[in-house]
Design a protein around this motif. Structure first.
Motif, PDB file in Angstrom:
ATOM      1  N   GLN A  99       0.831  -1.207   0.000  1.00 61.20           N
ATOM      2  CA  GLN A  99       0.000   0.000   0.000  1.00 61.20           C
ATOM      3  C   GLN A  99       0.868   1.261   0.000  1.00 61.20           C
ATOM      4  O   GLN A  99       0.618   2.203  -0.767  1.00 61.20           O
ATOM      5  CB  GLN A  99      -0.929   0.001   1.209  1.00 61.20           C
ATOM      6  CG  GLN A  99      -1.951  -1.132   1.232  1.00 61.20           C
ATOM      7  CD  GLN A  99      -1.357  -2.464   1.682  1.00 61.20           C
ATOM      8  OE1 GLN A  99      -0.246  -2.525   2.218  1.00 61.20           O
ATOM      9  NE2 GLN A  99      -2.119  -3.529   1.466  1.00 61.20           N
ATOM     10  N   ASN A 100       1.885   1.290   0.861  1.00 60.49           N
ATOM     11  CA  ASN A 100       2.753   2.460   0.934  1.00 60.49           C
ATOM     12  C   ASN A 100       3.608   2.616  -0.316  1.00 60.49           C
ATOM     13  O   ASN A 100       3.876   3.745  -0.769  1.00 60.49           O
ATOM     14  CB  ASN A 100       3.640   2.392   2.179  1.00 60.49           C
ATOM     15  CG  ASN A 100       2.868   2.652   3.453  1.00 60.49           C
ATOM     16  OD1 ASN A 100       1.768   3.193   3.430  1.00 60.49           O
ATOM     17  ND2 ASN A 100       3.435   2.267   4.586  1.00 60.49           N
ATOM     18  N   GLU A 102       2.790   1.594  -3.382  1.00 54.75           N
ATOM     19  CA  GLU A 102       1.913   2.082  -4.442  1.00 54.75           C
ATOM     20  C   GLU A 102       1.658   3.575  -4.282  1.00 54.75           C
ATOM     21  O   GLU A 102       1.685   4.337  -5.268  1.00 54.75           O
ATOM     22  CB  GLU A 102       0.598   1.311  -4.423  1.00 54.75           C
ATOM     23  CG  GLU A 102      -0.377   1.733  -5.514  1.00 54.75           C
ATOM     24  CD  GLU A 102      -1.660   0.914  -5.493  1.00 54.75           C
ATOM     25  OE1 GLU A 102      -1.651  -0.205  -6.038  1.00 54.75           O
ATOM     26  OE2 GLU A 102      -2.660   1.404  -4.912  1.00 54.75           O
ATOM     27  N   LYS A 103       1.429   4.015  -3.058  1.00 55.87           N
ATOM     28  CA  LYS A 103       1.210   5.439  -2.794  1.00 55.87           C
ATOM     29  C   LYS A 103       2.435   6.256  -3.184  1.00 55.87           C
ATOM     30  O   LYS A 103       2.321   7.328  -3.801  1.00 55.87           O
ATOM     31  CB  LYS A 103       0.892   5.644  -1.314  1.00 55.87           C
ATOM     32  CG  LYS A 103       0.656   7.094  -0.919  1.00 55.87           C
ATOM     33  CD  LYS A 103       0.353   7.204   0.571  1.00 55.87           C
ATOM     34  CE  LYS A 103       0.161   8.668   0.990  1.00 55.87           C
ATOM     35  NZ  LYS A 103      -0.098   8.773   2.462  1.00 55.87           N
ATOM     36  N   ARG A 106       2.694   6.515  -7.019  1.00 54.26           N
ATOM     37  CA  ARG A 106       1.701   7.449  -7.557  1.00 54.26           C
ATOM     38  C   ARG A 106       2.116   8.896  -7.302  1.00 54.26           C
ATOM     39  O   ARG A 106       1.936   9.767  -8.162  1.00 54.26           O
ATOM     40  CB  ARG A 106       0.330   7.157  -6.946  1.00 54.26           C
ATOM     41  CG  ARG A 106      -0.274   5.843  -7.435  1.00 54.26           C
ATOM     42  CD  ARG A 106      -1.685   5.637  -6.917  1.00 54.26           C
ATOM     43  NE  ARG A 106      -2.288   4.441  -7.485  1.00 54.26           N
ATOM     44  CZ  ARG A 106      -3.565   4.129  -7.381  1.00 54.26           C
ATOM     45  NH1 ARG A 106      -4.390   4.939  -6.714  1.00 54.26           N
ATOM     46  NH2 ARG A 106      -4.039   3.022  -7.921  1.00 54.26           N
ATOM     47  N   GLN A 107       2.669   9.151  -6.134  1.00 55.00           N
ATOM     48  CA  GLN A 107       3.165  10.501  -5.836  1.00 55.00           C
ATOM     49  C   GLN A 107       4.305  10.883  -6.779  1.00 55.00           C
ATOM     50  O   GLN A 107       4.481  12.059  -7.106  1.00 55.00           O
ATOM     51  CB  GLN A 107       3.650  10.580  -4.382  1.00 55.00           C
ATOM     52  CG  GLN A 107       2.528  10.533  -3.363  1.00 55.00           C
ATOM     53  CD  GLN A 107       3.050  10.442  -1.932  1.00 55.00           C
ATOM     54  OE1 GLN A 107       4.212  10.107  -1.699  1.00 55.00           O
ATOM     55  NE2 GLN A 107       2.190  10.748  -0.977  1.00 55.00           N
TER      56      GLN A 107
END
Length: 321
Positions: A99-100, A102-103, A106-107
């Protein structure tokens, strides 16, 4: 002497002969091109990156170890990633969660279909660590800038002082590829000859022999010095040329073969915390195509574990001070 032109049937045969020769030559050229593409699949040159720097599908990510180096100047358009917070779980001894991660991507503006170029200081130590994490999460089209910051700066290529804020990406992280990661039991099994894995310790000779616990000035330590029994010592720096680029495939193959690593058996690389060993993982896995896992627990885990076998050639013993 008069010229004799071939009859129609002979002309057709001659035409087929020429066509066949052309196809053979074309196939040879295509084969050579394919071999070159394969050899260059995971690396890009500084020249290539500068020429393609404005490609809208390109994402450039810096992963350096030295604080502030990105802010003092970076490759234009690059996004800064801090290895010790962005690529790891800040509480657990682990890589970033899916999750982190992927975040983070994306950033950084990463979407499916992008080509991602990683680079950093120290001849791409942590950029290679980043490539390993990207591979674990099955992110495609990831390459290293051969030579990293060192070569880019030495060639006086452009640097930017102000970082851009990219448009958010849409990438989705899929299944995790844990086959790229070695754990403590895997290393113990190799040390005790219960598996056929070959161990490669890429630390300095002094770390390997047990003369020192770790390089001077580092924070992550173990209470024992030495190396895992049976591990070959091939310091990571032997894989690079003076300009920071990887040595040729032939040179790399000879380097590791001389230490008994020829690709015939699975390989486990390790160092102190996993970053230098990821550089060797990249050379062995990506450039030579061997079956390789990186042991990111490395000596800070192994050297602090209870009851595991250790070779300490120097006889250095922790004094508890």
């Amino acid at each position: 002497m008069p010229l004799h032109y071939p009859r129609a049937a002979s002309a057709r045969k001659f035409g087929r002969f020429l066509a066949t020769r052309f196809l053979i030559a074309a196939a040879a050229l295509l084969g050579a091109s394919a071999a070159f593409a394969q050899a260059s699949e995971f690396l890009v040159s500084t020249d290539w990156l500068e020429k393609n720097i404005n490609d809208p599908k390109l994402r450039i990510i810096e992963v350096s170890v030295t604080p502030g180096v990105f802010e003092r100047g970076h490759i234009p358009g690059a996004y800064n990633v801090a290895w010790h917070t962005d690529l790891v779980d800040p509480v657990r001894r682990d890589i970033a969660t899916p999750q982190n991660f992927e975040k983070l991507l994306r950033q950084a503006g990463v979407s499916d279909g992008n080509t991602i170029v990683l680079y950093g200081d120290n001849n791409n130590w942590f950029a290679a660590w980043g490539a390993w994490v990207f591979d674990i999460y099955n992110v495609k089209n990831v390459k290293l800038l051969d030579g990293g910051r060192k070569k880019w700066e030495a060639e006086n290529r452009p640097l930017a002082a102000v970082a851009r804020t990219p448009v958010a990406g849409t990438i989705r992280i899929g299944a995790t590829n844990n086959a790229l990661r070695a754990r403590l039991p895997d290393v113990v099994a190799a040390a005790e000859k219960k598996s056929n894995a070959v161990l490669v310790d890429i630390r300095s000779a002094d770390e390997y022999s047990g003369k020192v616990f770790a390089p001077a000035g580092v924070q992550e330590l173990s209470v024992r010095a030495g190396h895992v029994p049976g591990a070959a010592n091939v310091p990571w720096g032997q894989a690079v040329a003076a300009d920071g680029t990887f040595k040729s495939v032939d040179e790399l193959r000879k380097l590791y073969a001389a230490a008994g690593v020829d690709g015939s058996k699975p390989v486990i690389t390790y160092c102190r915390i996993g970053e230098r060993s990821s550089h060797t993982w990249f050379a062995l896995k990506k450039l030579l195509g061997y079956d390789v896992r990186n042991y990111d627990g490395s000596w800070t885990e192994y050297g602090n574990a209870v009851g595991v076998p250790v070779v300490n050639l120097a006889g250095t013993v922790w004094g508890g001070k």
